[in-house]
Scaffold this motif. Structure first.
Motif, PDB file in Angstrom:
ATOM      1  N   ASP A  74       0.733  -1.035   0.088  1.00  0.00           N
ATOM      2  CA  ASP A  74       0.114  -0.084   0.287  1.00  0.00           C
ATOM      3  C   ASP A  74       0.723   1.374   0.076  1.00  0.00           C
ATOM      4  O   ASP A  74       0.343   2.300  -0.354  1.00  0.00           O
ATOM      5  CB  ASP A  74      -0.831  -0.001   0.939  1.00  0.00           C
ATOM      6  CG  ASP A  74      -1.968  -1.072   1.053  1.00  0.00           C
ATOM      7  OD1 ASP A  74      -2.573  -1.271  -0.093  1.00  0.00           O
ATOM      8  OD2 ASP A  74      -2.822  -1.303   2.144  1.00  0.00           O
ATOM      9  N   CYS A  75       2.150   1.334   0.279  1.00  0.00           N
ATOM     10  CA  CYS A  75       2.984   2.251   0.549  1.00  0.00           C
ATOM     11  C   CYS A  75       3.928   2.505  -0.795  1.00  0.00           C
ATOM     12  O   CYS A  75       4.640   1.505  -0.955  1.00  0.00           O
ATOM     13  CB  CYS A  75       3.941   2.375   1.714  1.00  0.00           C
ATOM     14  SG  CYS A  75       4.979   3.656   1.996  1.00  0.00           S
ATOM     15  N   SER A  76       3.800   3.558  -1.434  1.00  0.00           N
ATOM     16  CA  SER A  76       4.638   3.643  -2.536  1.00  0.00           C
ATOM     17  C   SER A  76       6.014   3.658  -2.083  1.00  0.00           C
ATOM     18  O   SER A  76       7.154   3.245  -2.890  1.00  0.00           O
ATOM     19  CB  SER A  76       4.137   4.863  -3.444  1.00  0.00           C
ATOM     20  OG  SER A  76       2.819   4.842  -3.808  1.00  0.00           O
ATOM     21  N   ALA A  77       6.464   4.468  -1.235  1.00  0.00           N
ATOM     22  CA  ALA A  77       7.899   4.696  -0.956  1.00  0.00           C
ATOM     23  C   ALA A  77       8.332   3.295  -0.364  1.00  0.00           C
ATOM     24  O   ALA A  77       9.618   3.164  -0.603  1.00  0.00           O
ATOM     25  CB  ALA A  77       8.106   5.544   0.505  1.00  0.00           C
ATOM     26  N   TYR A  78       7.706   2.183   0.221  1.00  0.00           N
ATOM     27  CA  TYR A  78       8.204   0.980   0.469  1.00  0.00           C
ATOM     28  C   TYR A  78       9.007   0.308  -0.758  1.00  0.00           C
ATOM     29  O   TYR A  78      10.031  -0.086  -0.581  1.00  0.00           O
ATOM     30  CB  TYR A  78       6.956   0.077   1.173  1.00  0.00           C
ATOM     31  CG  TYR A  78       7.559  -1.366   1.490  1.00  0.00           C
ATOM     32  CD1 TYR A  78       7.725  -1.318   2.825  1.00  0.00           C
ATOM     33  CD2 TYR A  78       7.661  -2.452   0.576  1.00  0.00           C
ATOM     34  CE1 TYR A  78       8.355  -2.732   3.220  1.00  0.00           C
ATOM     35  CE2 TYR A  78       8.002  -3.657   1.379  1.00  0.00           C
ATOM     36  CZ  TYR A  78       8.292  -3.870   2.525  1.00  0.00           C
ATOM     37  OH  TYR A  78       8.464  -4.855   3.070  1.00  0.00           O
ATOM     38  N   ALA A  79       8.295   0.311  -1.929  1.00  0.00           N
ATOM     39  CA  ALA A  79       9.149  -0.068  -3.102  1.00  0.00           C
ATOM     40  C   ALA A  79      10.171   0.572  -3.455  1.00  0.00           C
ATOM     41  O   ALA A  79      11.307  -0.102  -3.716  1.00  0.00           O
ATOM     42  CB  ALA A  79       7.930  -0.019  -4.489  1.00  0.00           C
ATOM     43  N   ARG A 119      14.638  -0.859  -2.975  1.00  0.00           N
ATOM     44  CA  ARG A 119      15.707  -0.909  -4.094  1.00  0.00           C
ATOM     45  C   ARG A 119      16.875  -0.059  -3.542  1.00  0.00           C
ATOM     46  O   ARG A 119      17.908  -0.322  -4.249  1.00  0.00           O
ATOM     47  CB  ARG A 119      15.210  -0.065  -5.306  1.00  0.00           C
ATOM     48  CG  ARG A 119      13.893  -0.904  -6.049  1.00  0.00           C
ATOM     49  CD  ARG A 119      14.562  -1.692  -7.107  1.00  0.00           C
ATOM     50  NE  ARG A 119      15.472  -1.488  -7.962  1.00  0.00           N
ATOM     51  CZ  ARG A 119      15.334  -0.994  -9.052  1.00  0.00           C
ATOM     52  NH1 ARG A 119      14.119  -0.720  -9.413  1.00  0.00           N
ATOM     53  NH2 ARG A 119      16.249  -0.459  -9.803  1.00  0.00           N
ATOM     54  N   THR A 120      16.744   0.498  -2.481  1.00  0.00           N
ATOM     55  CA  THR A 120      17.865   1.438  -2.124  1.00  0.00           C
ATOM     56  C   THR A 120      18.448   1.289  -0.764  1.00  0.00           C
ATOM     57  O   THR A 120      19.674   1.874  -0.354  1.00  0.00           O
ATOM     58  CB  THR A 120      17.335   3.006  -2.187  1.00  0.00           C
ATOM     59  OG1 THR A 120      16.209   3.059  -1.380  1.00  0.00           O
ATOM     60  CG2 THR A 120      16.969   3.238  -3.519  1.00  0.00           C
ATOM     61  N   ASP A 139      13.384   3.698   9.991  1.00  0.00           N
ATOM     62  CA  ASP A 139      14.515   4.292  10.388  1.00  0.00           C
ATOM     63  C   ASP A 139      15.123   5.339   9.222  1.00  0.00           C
ATOM     64  O   ASP A 139      15.710   6.200   9.496  1.00  0.00           O
ATOM     65  CB  ASP A 139      15.652   3.722  11.226  1.00  0.00           C
ATOM     66  CG  ASP A 139      15.191   2.888  12.248  1.00  0.00           C
ATOM     67  OD1 ASP A 139      14.355   3.446  13.033  1.00  0.00           O
ATOM     68  OD2 ASP A 139      15.711   1.824  12.820  1.00  0.00           O
ATOM     69  N   THR A 140      14.815   4.771   8.037  1.00  0.00           N
ATOM     70  CA  THR A 140      15.458   5.407   6.806  1.00  0.00           C
ATOM     71  C   THR A 140      14.173   6.410   6.453  1.00  0.00           C
ATOM     72  O   THR A 140      14.343   7.663   6.190  1.00  0.00           O
ATOM     73  CB  THR A 140      15.821   4.621   5.678  1.00  0.00           C
ATOM     74  OG1 THR A 140      16.877   3.877   6.242  1.00  0.00           O
ATOM     75  CG2 THR A 140      16.036   5.476   4.359  1.00  0.00           C
ATOM     76  N   CYS A 141      13.136   5.783   6.297  1.00  0.00           N
ATOM     77  CA  CYS A 141      11.754   6.607   5.777  1.00  0.00           C
ATOM     78  C   CYS A 141      11.367   7.957   6.736  1.00  0.00           C
ATOM     79  O   CYS A 141      11.139   8.920   6.332  1.00  0.00           O
ATOM     80  CB  CYS A 141      10.719   5.775   5.735  1.00  0.00           C
ATOM     81  SG  CYS A 141       9.158   6.578   4.864  1.00  0.00           S
ATOM     82  N   LEU A 142      11.527   7.647   8.226  1.00  0.00           N
ATOM     83  CA  LEU A 142      11.028   8.539   8.992  1.00  0.00           C
ATOM     84  C   LEU A 142       9.740   9.345   8.370  1.00  0.00           C
ATOM     85  O   LEU A 142       9.733  10.545   8.339  1.00  0.00           O
ATOM     86  CB  LEU A 142      12.066   9.573   9.311  1.00  0.00           C
ATOM     87  CG  LEU A 142      13.343   8.786   9.816  1.00  0.00           C
ATOM     88  CD1 LEU A 142      14.476   9.982   9.951  1.00  0.00           C
ATOM     89  CD2 LEU A 142      12.876   8.334  11.330  1.00  0.00           C
ATOM     90  N   PRO A 188      11.726   9.493  -2.180  1.00  0.00           N
ATOM     91  CA  PRO A 188      10.145   9.881  -2.125  1.00  0.00           C
ATOM     92  C   PRO A 188       9.825  11.015  -1.354  1.00  0.00           C
ATOM     93  O   PRO A 188      10.566  11.531  -0.501  1.00  0.00           O
ATOM     94  CB  PRO A 188       9.668   8.577  -1.591  1.00  0.00           C
ATOM     95  CG  PRO A 188      10.951   7.611  -1.472  1.00  0.00           C
ATOM     96  CD  PRO A 188      12.142   8.421  -1.814  1.00  0.00           C
ATOM     97  N   LYS A 189       8.776  11.650  -1.738  1.00  0.00           N
ATOM     98  CA  LYS A 189       7.999  13.020  -1.079  1.00  0.00           C
ATOM     99  C   LYS A 189       7.235  12.122   0.243  1.00  0.00           C
ATOM    100  O   LYS A 189       6.936  11.073   0.311  1.00  0.00           O
ATOM    101  CB  LYS A 189       7.238  13.832  -1.943  1.00  0.00           C
ATOM    102  CG  LYS A 189       7.836  14.333  -3.234  1.00  0.00           C
ATOM    103  CD  LYS A 189       7.089  15.109  -4.105  1.00  0.00           C
ATOM    104  CE  LYS A 189       7.752  15.671  -5.411  1.00  0.00           C
ATOM    105  NZ  LYS A 189       6.878  16.053  -6.069  1.00  0.00           N
TER     106      LYS A 189
END
Length: 327
Positions: free
Chosen positions: A40-45, A49-50, A233-236, A214-215
């Motif tokens: 459901d979370c776009s940033a997860y994808a 990868r990173t 911890d990276t996404c915050l 990601p925004k």
């Protein structure tokens, strides 16, 4: 010469859990995985990868064993189908679509002599109450369980990218050992679902190419997802609580914060952890008795949700689930 120790039950359990956790350890993906595109979370994808393994949160041993059990169940189904006289091929064969940098792994194809065609099959195992509730592909859409929605999206993507009109989702009950098959037929919703995932893959590829992150609007920023996410911890993400949240004032939180912190420290010590966990959950169910779903206790977020469960012909029962999360 090292001292020879007596083998204890705890030595076996700890080694087993450590092994399962190693098997579930993440790695930096070189392509977009269908399972992450279905999230459901776009940033997860993007993070998949990173973000290197050393910067990811460790997966809880209990969750790691659930993931591992799902893989083991899939292999058992393959073995049983072969023993039942079916021809199984393409087991865990790699699929790759360079245009979208999508890489997946097909579970299997099934065929039997005397029948016309081979059928693509995706295998999933589940608890008995989930098994009983899912009887057609549409049941995977009309649900509040995010992992069930991911199953539908994954099959839809495989159907479109492989150009097939039919796909089977084989469900196995972990408790009963029985199976059922949901037959997917290509339709507009399948196309639209797959298209949304392909567009997400193109979005991830574009960000990586230009070196952007990601925004905030790309992050789901929901405590129910984020508290278990290996990329937190990276996404915050900016977690907001809305009007239904109860925020404890500084004067009244000290004792509860101390207990919640202590609960986290005690997690490996099962008995003490279980007792304190039950006491705190009872405490917060009382605080949420007016229907509140989120409570903020200093640096801790507590979610309380009312749920109902119907098992077979038994009347539905209502119960509360309580989760603790410290961003």
């Amino acid at each position: 010469m090292s001292e020879v120790k007596k083998l204890r039950p705890s030595d076996v359990v700890e080694a087993y859990e450590a092994y399962k956790s190693r098997r579930s350890r993440g790695s930096v993906a070189t392509a977009n995985w269908p399972t992450t595109l279905a999230h459901d979370c776009s940033a997860y994808a993007y993070w998949n990868r990173t973000v290197p393994p050393e910067r990811r949160r460790t997966i809880d041993a209990h969750l790691a064993m659930i993931f591992s059990e799902g893989s083991d169940q899939g292999r058992m189904v393959t073995r049983d189908l072969i023993d039942a006289g079916f021809v199984v091929s393409d087991q865990e064969s790699q699929l790759f679509w360079a245009k979208y940098q999508i890489s997946g792994r097909k579970d299997l194809k099934i065929w039997k002599e005397g029948f016309r065609e081979k059928i693509n099959v995706e295998v999933k195992s589940c608890a008995q109450y989930t098994y009983a509730a899912i009887n057609k592909p549409e049941d995977l859409i009309d649900t509040d369980k995010h992992w069930l929605k991911k199953w539908y999206r994954q099959v839809a993507l495989y159907m479109v990218l492989q150009g097939v009109d039919t796909y089977w989702l084989l469900l196995k009950s972990k408790q009963m050992g029985s199976i059922k098959i949901l037959e997917f037929k290509i339709n507009d919703d399948i196309y639209q679902t797959a298209e949304a995932m392909i567009k997400k893959a193109e979005w991830v590829n574009g960000l990586i190419q230009i070196g952007e992150l990601p925004k905030e609007s790309d992050k789901i920023a929901d405590v129910d997802y984020c508290q278990e996410c290996e990329f937190y911890d990276t996404c915050l993400p900016d977690l907001t609580f809305g009007p239904g949240a109860v925020i404890f004032d500084a004067e009244s939180v000290a004792d509860l914060v101390e207990q919640l912190d202590h609960l986290a420290e005690l997690k490996p010590i099962a008995k003490e952890y279980k007792d304190l966990d039950e006491d705190l959950k009872a405490e917060f169910k009382m605080h949420a008795s007016q229907g509140q779903e989120k409570l903020v206790v200093g640096p801790w977020i507590v979610t309380v949700k009312e749920q109902s469960r119907t098992a077979y012909s038994v009347e539905a029962t209502t119960y509360s689930t309580v989760k603790f999360f410290k961003p």
